[in-house]
Write an enzyme that holds these catalytic residues in place. Structure first.
Site, PDB file in Angstrom:
ATOM      1  CB  CYS A  81      63.626  44.136  49.007  1.00 26.28           C
ATOM      2  SG  CYS A  81      63.696  43.475  50.674  1.00 26.28           S
TER       3      CYS A  81
ATOM      4  CG  HIS B 258      65.196  37.341  51.840  1.00 23.73           C
ATOM      5  ND1 HIS B 258      66.283  37.844  51.143  1.00 23.73           N
ATOM      6  CD2 HIS B 258      64.190  38.222  51.617  1.00 23.73           C
ATOM      7  CE1 HIS B 258      65.945  38.966  50.532  1.00 23.73           C
ATOM      8  NE2 HIS B 258      64.665  39.221  50.801  1.00 23.73           N
TER       9      HIS B 258
END
Length: 723
Positions: A432, A642
């Site tokens: 990611c 995040h």
């Protein structure tokens, strides 16, 4: 994804040798620019160079003796254990270099003493040259990094909180010192002896006029991708040592000569048929000027007798190079005619040109003969390319030039999916943007599925896309990130998912692993194993999420006064101050959030991280930036926002926040009940994140989270652990 069963018989030794060669190549190839820089320095500034310069020539020795081996050691150690392995590998390799020098000095001193005792003039004594530790670096650095990695795993779970840095620094220093001593007294004598033996063998072949015979080994090895072990394990180290002494080495030309390959391709251009004839001219240009030799391998595999043409051309080229005394000043990579002339010794241009021309002529004539006298069909270049990729173990970087779209899409025997990867699957990575949130969750879920299917030797991990390289067999990304990941890992199988918690693509990956790694097993074993082990509950959890989310409001009860839910602006309780060293502190848990959508949910989760002293306000902005790029919705009513990878500097310590929304909120079109904010320094938060993944793949545990009335219940369910 579709796969076919591969034939394993007889592949063991070949695959093992390929792996060794690939490892050696991966250590040497990234440092070829340093070899070229050293070659330029040598070509121009040594006394025999184009423009002699004594001050600059002083750098030649230290570069070849210290810089280049230590660069290789750094790369080899990093391959095994990232930066920590690189440091320990360099320390240990320095011991091998120093040990070799010490041994040479002792031998020279003893030999000089004999000469003087016999009354010979000291000037008549010929000292032994230094041994440049390229082979030593390729052995010692990966070994040292591997030892450090294994030792770290022994004690990583027993380090008291707060002593991590102290233990990590001193353990690496102590282990590095111990390995330096081991290399000094253990490996250095072995490498010195090996280099002496190999050098004597090559000198014997040259003196006997038999060096062209090495083409009997090198040319077939190239076609079957076995040449890296010979080239980077033997020829390059010996060539560098010879070039350091003589200013050039013919050994650099044994494998890189493009003549044999271009001769075969020209023969196909004139005498071939069908697709093979049509594609040969373009392949010849790529091979000769681009230096990608593997592009001619499928043409040989279509008619294996053409290996004799390659051998004949190779032997001719070597014979001409030896006759003219040619050589290169450093390794030519890739094997392009441009690169070869770029690092040719100043007296070797004519000889090299004749060697390339002679090799091409002989291979052309032999290939033409074999094509004319033998039976020849239209030539299935796609199938031959796929066969080549199957032997290579991954997709060829130039397959599209032969097939138009690569062998993987041509219906060849080894076809897989769009990647062309055909070998066993050993390494799976979830990638990611930041490599710490969604990817860690997905890796945990799939890792347990893979383990339950019986494939304990398959590595499943997570990384940021920016840190990927082309070493992975399978790469899993959210669909928005697949193109970015493909740019860095072109030879891997790429799997795109909508979210990481309960994607049905996981079962496809497990099935693919079963087909590649255990072709005789039934494809359904992985799924059955998952269900029986409780690891494959992600799909079931996904099916039950909607009902669980809808019932969350009724299931939740009013908290007690001392555990009242708090919003994003709630002040930390006094007892929370004692929990600053935990990843998930009670003060960072909210049982009844006030957000209504993803933006306010990120604000709420981010504010808790800021209040915990883990991040600054800039990190919250980075969380929004991350969400704008790719959704952090995981599935099963869970989102894990995040920051971006660039926001690492905003993180003070690893921490997590937990916010529950009993009524659910809209997270970019996905109903969400739980939001877990993450800020990670290194891998400190991953243990808890793995527990989160397992929790949310179990419907019963999700129900417990929905019904929890205190922060202690949340912590008990998630299994919070100290940093």
């Amino acid at each position: 994804m579709t796969t076919t069963t591969e034939t394993k018989s007889g592949a063991g030794p070949r695959v093992a040798l390929q792996k060794v060669g690939t490892s050696l190549s991966n250590m040497v190839m990234p440092n070829i620019p340093a070899l070229i820089a050293w070659g330029i320095l040598t070509a121009f500034f040594i006394p025999e160079g184009w423009t002699p310069n004594e001050p600059l020539a002083a750098a030649v020795g230290p570069m070849i003796h210290y810089l280049l081996p230590l660069l290789i050691a750094n790369t080899g150690g990093r391959m095994v254990y990232e930066a920590r392995g690189a440091v320990v590998g360099v320390i240990a390799t320095m011991g091998v270099i120093a040990g070799s020098d010490w041994l040479i000095d002792q031998e020279n001193a003893a030999e000089l003493g004999k000469w003087l005792a016999a009354g010979n003039a000291e000037s008549a004594f010929e000292a032994l040259p230094q041994v440049h530790m390229f082979i030593g670096a390729m052995i010692m650095a990966p070994l040292a990094a591997w030892i450090m990695k294994k030792l770290d795993r022994l004690w990583q779970d027993h380090i008291p909180a707060g002593f991590e840095m102290l233990v990590n620094m001193f353990s690496a220093g102590i282990v590095g010192f111990a390995l330096l001593v081991a290399g000094f007294f253990g490996l250095a004598p072995l490498v010195n002896g090996l280099m002496s033996l190999l050098a004597s063998g090559v000198a014997g072949l040259v003196n006997a006029g038999l060096l062209p015979l090495v083409s009997l080994l090198i040319e077939p090895a190239k076609v079957f991708f076995l040449n890296n072990a010979i080239n980077h394990g033997v020829l390059t180290p010996l060539g560098i040592s010879q070039a350091a002494t003589d200013g050039k080495s013919v050994l650099f030309l044994l494998e890189s000569n493009p003549g044999p390959g271009v001769g075969i391709l020209l023969a196909y251009t004139v005498f071939g048929r069908g697709a093979a004839r049509a594609s040969a001219p373009g392949a010849a240009i790529i091979q000769f000027f681009g230096g990608i030799h593997e592009i001619y391998f499928p043409y040989v595999l279509m008619k294996p007798i053409l290996i004799l043409a390659a051998i004949g051309g190779g032997m001719t080229g070597v014979a001409i190079n030896v006759a003219f005394g040619t050589g290169l000043i450093s390794a030519a990579a890739p094997g392009s005619i441009i690169a070869i002339f770029g690092v040719a010794a100043r007296d070797s241009y004519l000889g090299i040109a004749l060697a390339v021309l002679g090799a091409a002529t002989v291979s052309f004539l032999l290939a033409a003969l074999f094509l004319k006298i033998g039976k020849q069909d239209d030539g299935d270049i796609a199938a031959a390319t796929a066969k080549m990729e199957q032997m290579k173990g991954k997709k060829s970087s130039v397959a599209g030039a032969l097939t138009g779209a690569g062998a993987a899409g041509a219906g060849a025997a080894a076809a897989t999916d769009d990647s062309g990867h055909t070998g066993p699957i050993r390494k799976i990575v979830f990638a990611c943007d930041a490599g710490m949130g969604s990817s860690a969750m997905g890796a945990t879920v799939l890792r347990k599925k893979v383990r339950a299917a019986g494939f304990d030797d398959v590595e499943v991990t997570n990384k940021a896309i920016s840190s990927l390289n082309d070493e992975w067999d399978v790469v899993v990304t959210q669909k928005e990130l697949t193109d970015r990941a493909r740019q860095r890992t072109g030879s891997a199988v790429h799997v795109s998912v909508d979210q990481f918690m309960n994607s049905p693509r996981y079962d496809e990956v497990v099935e693919l692993v079963g087909q590649r790694n255990d072709p005789d097993a039934t494809t359904g074993a992985g799924a059955d194993g998952d269900t029986g082990a409780g690891a494959g509950t992600a799909a079931a959890a996904g099916a039950g999420t909607a009902a669980g989310t809808g019932a969350a409001t009724a299931a939740a009860t009013t908290p007690s006064a001392d555990e009242s839910p708090r919003g994003r602006h709630a002040a930390p309780r006094p007892e929370d101050e004692t929990a600053k060293d935990t990843i998930l502190a009670p003060s960072s848990i909210v049982l009844d959030g006030t957000a209504t959508d993803s933006a306010s949910g990120i604000d709420e989760a981010g504010a808790l991280l800021v209040a915990a002293g883990a991040v600054d306000e800039g990190y919250v902005k980075a969380m929004h930036d991350r969400e704008a790029t790719v959704s952090t919705f995981m599935g099963n009513g869970l989102a894990i926002p995040h920051g971006t990878n660039e926001a690492k500097s905003s993180i003070t310590r690893s921490a997590m926040s937990f916010v529950r929304y009993p009524g659910g909120i809209d997270w970019n079109g996905n109903p969400t009940t739980f939001v877990i904010g993450i800020a990670g320094v290194g891998n400190e938060h991953l243990t808890l994140l793995q527990k989160v993944a397992m929790t949310f793949s179990d419907p019963a545990q999700v129900t417990r989270l929905e019904n929890a009335t205190t922060t202690d219940e949340i912590l008990e369910i998630l299994g919070d652990e100290k940093e």
